[in-house]
Structure formats: C-alpha cells, structure tokens
Design a protein around this motif. Structure first.
Motif, PDB file in Angstrom:
ATOM      1  N   HIS A  11      34.204 -91.701  66.878  1.00 11.74           N
ATOM      2  CA  HIS A  11      33.863 -90.441  67.552  1.00 11.74           C
ATOM      3  C   HIS A  11      34.459 -89.231  66.834  1.00 11.74           C
ATOM      4  O   HIS A  11      33.819 -88.189  66.749  1.00 11.74           O
ATOM      5  N   LEU A  12      35.692 -89.367  66.317  1.00 19.12           N
ATOM      6  CA  LEU A  12      36.315 -88.229  65.630  1.00 19.12           C
ATOM      7  C   LEU A  12      35.513 -87.849  64.393  1.00 19.12           C
ATOM      8  O   LEU A  12      35.302 -86.675  64.100  1.00 19.12           O
TER       9      LEU A  12
ATOM     10  N   ASN B  19      32.315 -88.538  63.933  1.00 16.77           N
ATOM     11  CA  ASN B  19      31.032 -88.001  64.395  1.00 16.77           C
ATOM     12  C   ASN B  19      31.156 -86.533  64.758  1.00 16.77           C
ATOM     13  O   ASN B  19      30.317 -85.712  64.393  1.00 16.77           O
ATOM     14  N   VAL B  20      32.225 -86.204  65.506  1.00 18.05           N
ATOM     15  CA  VAL B  20      32.416 -84.816  65.920  1.00 18.05           C
ATOM     16  C   VAL B  20      32.582 -83.928  64.688  1.00 18.05           C
ATOM     17  O   VAL B  20      31.960 -82.878  64.566  1.00 18.05           O
ATOM     18  N   ALA B  21      33.399 -84.382  63.732  1.00 18.54           N
ATOM     19  CA  ALA B  21      33.621 -83.593  62.519  1.00 18.54           C
ATOM     20  C   ALA B  21      32.298 -83.318  61.826  1.00 18.54           C
ATOM     21  O   ALA B  21      32.044 -82.210  61.346  1.00 18.54           O
ATOM     22  N   ARG B  22      31.425 -84.308  61.823  1.00 23.80           N
ATOM     23  CA  ARG B  22      30.143 -84.112  61.140  1.00 23.80           C
ATOM     24  C   ARG B  22      29.243 -83.133  61.890  1.00 23.80           C
ATOM     25  O   ARG B  22      28.639 -82.263  61.282  1.00 23.80           O
TER      26      ARG B  22
ATOM     27  N   SER C 152      33.886 -84.825  53.551  1.00 20.96           N
ATOM     28  CA  SER C 152      34.859 -83.890  54.140  1.00 20.96           C
ATOM     29  C   SER C 152      35.493 -84.477  55.393  1.00 20.96           C
ATOM     30  O   SER C 152      36.692 -84.319  55.625  1.00 20.96           O
TER      31      SER C 152
ATOM     32  N   HIS D  89      39.423 -84.829  55.702  1.00 22.71           N
ATOM     33  CA  HIS D  89      40.181 -84.000  56.640  1.00 22.71           C
ATOM     34  C   HIS D  89      40.547 -84.719  57.936  1.00 22.71           C
ATOM     35  O   HIS D  89      41.444 -84.285  58.646  1.00 22.71           O
ATOM     36  N   VAL D  90      39.820 -85.772  58.287  1.00 16.71           N
ATOM     37  CA  VAL D  90      40.089 -86.432  59.558  1.00 16.71           C
ATOM     38  C   VAL D  90      40.553 -87.879  59.359  1.00 16.71           C
ATOM     39  O   VAL D  90      41.623 -88.262  59.805  1.00 16.71           O
TER      40      VAL D  90
ATOM     41  N   PRO E 278      43.981 -88.351  56.835  1.00 14.91           N
ATOM     42  CA  PRO E 278      45.289 -88.001  57.417  1.00 14.91           C
ATOM     43  C   PRO E 278      45.680 -88.928  58.564  1.00 14.91           C
ATOM     44  O   PRO E 278      46.854 -89.230  58.741  1.00 14.91           O
ATOM     45  N   LEU E 279      44.678 -89.388  59.345  1.00 13.08           N
ATOM     46  CA  LEU E 279      45.005 -90.215  60.500  1.00 13.08           C
ATOM     47  C   LEU E 279      45.324 -91.656  60.114  1.00 13.08           C
ATOM     48  O   LEU E 279      45.850 -92.414  60.920  1.00 13.08           O
TER      49      LEU E 279
ATOM     50  N   HIS F 258      51.381 -88.742  64.284  1.00  9.58           N
ATOM     51  CA  HIS F 258      50.713 -87.772  65.146  1.00  9.58           C
ATOM     52  C   HIS F 258      50.680 -88.352  66.543  1.00  9.58           C
ATOM     53  O   HIS F 258      50.806 -89.560  66.728  1.00  9.58           O
ATOM     54  N   ASP F 259      50.516 -87.472  67.480  1.00 10.48           N
ATOM     55  CA  ASP F 259      50.487 -87.882  68.872  1.00 10.48           C
ATOM     56  C   ASP F 259      49.103 -88.413  69.175  1.00 10.48           C
ATOM     57  O   ASP F 259      48.136 -87.659  69.162  1.00 10.48           O
TER      58      ASP F 259
ATOM     59  N   ARG G 153      47.930 -89.693  71.935  1.00 17.13           N
ATOM     60  CA  ARG G 153      47.638 -89.880  73.365  1.00 17.13           C
ATOM     61  C   ARG G 153      46.267 -89.328  73.759  1.00 17.13           C
ATOM     62  O   ARG G 153      45.840 -89.475  74.887  1.00 17.13           O
ATOM     63  N   VAL G 154      45.598 -88.671  72.842  1.00 17.16           N
ATOM     64  CA  VAL G 154      44.275 -88.129  73.203  1.00 17.16           C
ATOM     65  C   VAL G 154      43.244 -89.233  73.220  1.00 17.16           C
ATOM     66  O   VAL G 154      43.389 -90.211  72.535  1.00 17.16           O
TER      67      VAL G 154
ATOM     68  N   LEU H 281      23.285 -88.769  64.267  1.00 18.86           N
ATOM     69  CA  LEU H 281      24.286 -89.776  63.908  1.00 18.86           C
ATOM     70  C   LEU H 281      23.696 -91.188  63.857  1.00 18.86           C
ATOM     71  O   LEU H 281      24.368 -92.123  63.434  1.00 18.86           O
TER      72      LEU H 281
ATOM     73  N   TYR I 109      32.210 -85.237  73.188  1.00 14.37           N
ATOM     74  CA  TYR I 109      32.251 -86.562  73.813  1.00 14.37           C
ATOM     75  C   TYR I 109      33.027 -86.534  75.109  1.00 14.37           C
ATOM     76  O   TYR I 109      33.845 -85.645  75.357  1.00 14.37           O
TER      77      TYR I 109
ATOM     78  N   PHE J 215      40.976 -83.648  67.304  1.00 16.27           N
ATOM     79  CA  PHE J 215      41.666 -84.219  66.156  1.00 16.27           C
ATOM     80  C   PHE J 215      43.165 -84.224  66.454  1.00 16.27           C
ATOM     81  O   PHE J 215      43.777 -83.159  66.571  1.00 16.27           O
TER      82      PHE J 215
ATOM     83  N   HIS K   1      45.794 -84.761  64.829  1.00 13.68           N
ATOM     84  CA  HIS K   1      46.758 -84.281  63.830  1.00 13.68           C
ATOM     85  C   HIS K   1      46.637 -82.783  63.589  1.00 13.68           C
ATOM     86  O   HIS K   1      47.235 -82.261  62.663  1.00 13.68           O
TER      87      HIS K   1
ATOM     88  N   PHE L 211      38.031 -75.782  62.963  1.00 18.09           N
ATOM     89  CA  PHE L 211      37.636 -76.819  62.006  1.00 18.09           C
ATOM     90  C   PHE L 211      36.207 -76.653  61.486  1.00 18.09           C
ATOM     91  O   PHE L 211      35.957 -76.687  60.276  1.00 18.09           O
TER      92      PHE L 211
END
Lengths: 270, 358
Positions: free
Chosen positions: A166-167, A169-172, A180, A184-185, A188-189, A266-267, A269-270, B49, B78, B84, B86, B95
């Motif tokens: 999902h992260l 997908n959202v970035a895209r 990218s 960027h996502v 780092p994670l 990183h946190d 908890r999200v 997607l 969603y 994100f 971080h 972003f």
C-alpha cells in the motif's frame, strides 16, 4: 518492546538457562583460548606485529567488503523482484539463490574455479585482456561473493516484503515512478534488513576458506594463512593468529551491531 | 469522467467480473457492497495499480490501460492511511509535489496551506506513528490533495474513526468536494454514509456490479434481492404474480395476495421487497386506511433497537418485519402473541423479477 521482569517469569528463566548453554559453549572456547594466549604475552605481541598477519587480516576484511558492495549492487534489484512479483518458475529462481547455502564449500570452490580459471568460461576471456582471477585478489572476491550471496539476498528480500505494498501504491498515485517509490519509500524502510544482511554476508565472506583456496591460495586470506602456519609451524603459532582474528572480528562486529541501532529505525505503529 | 467498460480482473482468489461503471466529473460517487466484494480492487484499478484481464478503463474519454499510476493525477487514500512512517507529517504531505519536481518554495507554501486547512499545523514535525487515527486520516487526505489530483479515491475513510472525528472528516470532505470541484470516489460498506454524501453509487457484490445510478434510485428501486437486502430492505419475500390491473399487480405469497404498484405480467416468479419502516401497525378493527394491503398478523417478537425505534416481527401467513417508534410500541402495548393489522401501501412495495427470469 515490553519489559518483562525476567526473574518472575518461569518460562523465560528456563528458556534463558537452556539458551545459556549454547552461549556457555562459545564463551568457554573463547576463555580457554584467551587464557592460553595471555600466558605468553611476548609471543602474542610478536605474532600480532607480524606484518604478514596484519596484511592478511586487512586483505580478508577488504575482500569481504568488496564482495558485499558488488553483492548489494546486484542483489538488491534481485531481492526486490523476488519480493514484489510472482512468476512462473519463481521457485526455481529461489532455489538457485539458495544453492551456495547448501553446497559443501569445496563444491562451491570448484564451481567458482571452473568458471573463473584462466581457461574458464568467464576467466578465459578476461585473462586474455590481462585480468586474472587465479591466485589474485579478484579470485578471492568472486569466491566470497558466491558463498555469501544467499544471506544478503534473502535478508534484503525479507526487508522489502515487510514494506506494505500500500505504501508503494500510494507513492505511485502521488506521482512517484516505481523506481522513485523504491528509492524514497521501500529502500529507507528496509534499510535495517539490508544492513543486517550485509553484515551477515560479510561475516560469511570473511569466514570462507575452502572455496577461496581453490581459486586463490595467494594472496593468503586469514584462513589460508592460519592453515598454512598450522601445517608448518604447529598449534602454538596458528592459535595465536586465530586469537588475533577473533579479537579483530569481535570488535568490528560489535561496533557494527551498535551502529545498526541507528539505521532505518522508524515508528511503525501506523 | 471515469468509465469502466466490461472490466474483468483476477487477483489470486478474487475476481471482478465484467464490471461497467460511469463516474461523471464532479460526482461524489460511492462504491458500496459487503466486505470482501472487491471494492478496493476497483479503486486500485482506477488508480492504475492493476492491469485488467479484459475490458478497459477510460478517463475523460481516453483509454488509460497503459498509463502508469504516477501519470494519472488520481490520488488514493487507503483505509489504513498508509502514511510513510519514516517521514514527518510535512514531508508526507509534500511527497507528491517533491516527486513531481515542483520548486521548493511552492511545496512549502502548499504544505502550509493544507496544514492550516485541516487544522494540523501543530503536527507538522511529528512522525505518523505518534498520531491518532483521526490525525493520520487528515494527514493522508492532505497528502492526497497536495499533488493537485483530478480524482480522489477514498477507501473506507471512516472505518477506524470515533463518531466525533468521523463527523469532522465528513464535513471536511464535503467542503473539499464543494470547493475544489473534485471528483471523489469513495468505498464503503456502511449505508448511512451513502445517503448523506453521495450523489451516485454502484453496488458491488462478489466482484459483480449489481446496480448503478443516482443514490435515490438505487435505494428506492433495487433491481435485485441482493441489492434490496444490502440497502436495508428488511422484508424480502418471493411469490407469483396473479391477476391484476394494468398498473397494480397482485402477488400471491403463501396463499395471500399482496398488491403492489408494478407492470409485471401475470404468472411470473417475483420477489417483493419493502422497508420495515413502511409497515404501519393498527390495533383493533374499523380503522379506515388508504393502504391497499391490510393483513391480520400475530406478533412473534418485539425487539427494541436501543434507540427510539423498536422492531416488531409478525406472522401474517408469511413473515413481516415492521419498525415502529418505541413510544408507539409502548402506547399500543405491543407484545408477542397479540393480533394486529399490518398495513402496507402498494406504492412502497418494490417488485423484483427474479434473476433467473430476467
């Protein structure tokens, strides 16, 4: 992580006792050697100051690091593809990734040697243009690369899989290309997994012996030097080299472990 | 405008089958259906997607099948917000613009504006993991709007929010829709949101589009029993059409006749559906009523719904569920075993020709 008062938890106490046995074995071995070595400090200092020993340790660690850099450049893309796609024959690719893990090290050594020797499929053409793997630094690197690759690729892949799709997908949808979004996502994670994978495979590379001597007896990596001194100079000589190597590895990996606390935290908890 | 033309898509166990939809520019469009019906997949397909197996997605008239998500100007939020972890709040919001390589000062300005607009300026340097659900939702919506999309896709945006936060976010969304002339497509399985927010909707059940149209028409004239059940028509019964006049049909159910406004032809197997709220209960005889249907029925259960309403289950030869105010239930002393007259106007009964005969 919740802090449980260990002393009030019977399960944790018994687990710790059982787990302590395996630690005890390692500690006993280390102490045993330390006591022996410290009983003759002048000898220890003489061996430690031996430029051959120092060179060999530096060579081993550098070749290992070199292998890991190449491994990261090639292994990260592969790990990402394995983490994010499903295709026919994926199981076969996964097994190919794991092969160096299962093979006896001598078998791995022969595989590498046949491919990279002067008359080898890859080694041949490169030898013709003046690039030799046999008894040379590149030979050490390539043997280390081969045996340590599964550790790195599997760890990086696990890290990529932990990043929710999902992260990405959202970035895209926000305008990031797949690359990218990866940069960027995803990267780092999963930095911690990549870092830990690199440390493990580096450790694995430094520890290699059999696969390396088959293609490059010289220049001597630490395992080769140790084995050579063991067969020529005996136990006293070689155990001191081993002791120095243990001290070097322990300090380096301890520092790397500490550093890992600062990487990719990183946190979540999200 | 977004158009799905006969879209089929398989994802592991799940499949969308031959889905056609039309979402007009400026619509507040709801995709509704039970959990697991494939609603999120439809949003992801709009965002680009997923590749469809068959059919196509048209946006403003042109086929988008080969356009990657980053080139579509469609933002997706969603259900889990997917911030994100971080990046601090302001980096999250900025972003999209950063990815579009907008100038730094423009990004800062827009981020400030959105932080103000959503009342979250004080959170700008916080990491998402430290925010409450409502705060995360605001950041997620602000982030989606920052890249200036033409279409905003929302996946169950209220699912994890407390009622007060939910009201605030509903107000935010309605304002954004009004002020920014944005097309919003929202997925939900909760009926109440639809009537408040949407102008058009589609009902998706098991990967199939059951019905699409203006919200009023879908809610008043369900075309299948599955839709009738989903939109909350408590009474769904099957029967056979008997003789009737040209505009009033008489439907035989368990030997009783139910009159409904319908042009359905005699002899057909049909289902009828009506809301419990459209059933009126009378105690004793002699009350003249304009309702075409009056059945003597025995109360089988009286179920208070916890609010001002009480559900009454009746047996009139066939089961009927009625909804009365708790006050009426008390005044009439409704209790199981009691005989009452249930009156239902012919105009509130929806006649649905059975799927097999359609």
């Amino acid at each position: 992580m919740a802090q449980i008062p260990v002393l009030r938890d019977r399960c944790l106490i018994s687990f710790s006792l059982l787990g302590g046995l395996i630690l005890a074995l390692t500690v006993l071995a280390l102490m045993n050697m330390t006591v022996r070595e410290l009983s003759d400090i002048p000898h220890l200092l003489r061996v430690a100051a031996d430029s051959k020993v120092i060179d060999s340790i530096i060579l081993t660690m550098a070749a290992g690091a070199n292998a890991i850099v190449i491994l990261m450049i090639l292994g990260i893309p592969l790990a990402y593809v394995l983490a994010r796609t499903d295709f026919r024959g994926k199981r076969i690719v996964e097994t190919i990734v794991d092969i160096p893990l299962m093979l006896p090290h001598t078998v791995a050594g022969i595989l590498v040697y046949i491919l990279f020797m002067k008359r080898g499929l890859i080694g041949g053409p490169l030898y013709d243009i003046g690039f030799s793997f046999e008894d040379a630094y590149p030979g050490i690197v390539v043997a280390m690369l081969f045996v340590s690759s599964p550790y790195f690729i599997n760890s990086a892949r696990e890290g990529f899989e932990k990043v929710p799709v999902h992260l990405e997908n959202v970035a895209r949808t926000l305008g990031a290309s797949r690359f990218s979004a990866f940069l960027h996502v995803v990267l780092p994670l999963s930095a911690r997994y990549i870092y830990n994978g690199a440390i493990f495979s580096w450790g694995r590379a430094i520890g290699e012996f059999a696969a390396i001597i088959m293609i490059a007896y010289y220049p001597m990596v630490i395992s080769t030097l140790l084995y050579y001194r063991f067969t020529t100079g005996g136990l006293k000589e070689s155990s001191t080299i081993a002791f120095i190597m243990i001290i070097a590895c322990f300090s380096v990996f301890l520092v790397l472990r500490y550093l890992s606390h600062f990487i990719g935290r990183h946190d979540d908890r999200v | 405008m977004i158009e799905f033309r006969h879209l089929s898509l398989t994802l592991g166990e799940f499949a969308l089958r031959d889905v056609s939809l039309t979402i007009n520019r400026g619509d507040y469009y709801f995709i509704i259906g039970p959990s697991g019906a494939g609603k999120t997949v439809i949003l992801e397909a709009i965002a680009g997607l997923h590749f469809p197996d068959k059919g196509e997605v048209l946006i403003n008239g042109s086929n988008t099948t080969l356009i990657p998500p980053e080139k579509r100007r469609i933002s997706l939020v969603y259900q889990d917000y997917s911030l994100f972890p971080h990046m601090v709040v302001e980096k999250n919001i900025g972003f999209g613009m950063k990815m579009q390589k907008r100038p730094r000062d423009e990004i800062d300005r827009r981020v400030d504006e959105l932080l103000m607009q959503f009342g979250i300026s004080h959170l700008r340097n916080r990491y998402p993991g430290t925010l409450s659900g409502g705060e995360q939702q605001r950041v997620a919506i602000a982030r989606a709007l920052a890249s200036d999309p033409e279409i905003l896709l929302l996946d169950e945006p209220f699912a994890a929010l407390d009622p007060i936060t939910r009201e605030q976010i509903i107000a935010d969304l309605l304002r954004i829709h009004r002020e920014e002339h944005l097309t919003i497509v929202q997925v939900t399985h909760a009926r109440e949101e639809i009537l408040r927010m949407a102008n058009r909707c589609a009902v998706i059940i098991d990967g199939v589009r059951m019905q699409e149209g203006p919200v009023d028409s879908v809610f008043e004239t369900p075309e299948s029993t599955a839709v009738a059940r989903f939109i909350g028509m408590e009474n769904i019964l099957s029967g056979v059409v008997g003789a009737g006049t040209s505009s009033l049909a008489s439907i035989e159910i368990e030997g009783m006749s139910v009159i409904a406004v319908s042009k359905v032809s005699p002899g057909k197997d049909v289902s009828i559906a009506f809301r419990a709220a459209d059933v009126t209960l009378h105690v004793g005889d002699g009350h003249a009523s304009s309702a075409q249907n009056r059945f003597t029925a025995t109360i089988t259960a009286v179920i208070p719904l916890g609010g001002p309403l009480t559900q009454v289950h009746l047996n009139a030869g066939f089961p009927i569920i009625a909804l009365v105010t708790s006050r009426s239930a008390e005044d009439l002393a409704l209790s199981p075993g009691m005989d009452v007259v249930a009156a239902i106007k012919a105009s509130v009964i929806r006649v649905i020709e059975n799927e097999s005969s359609r």
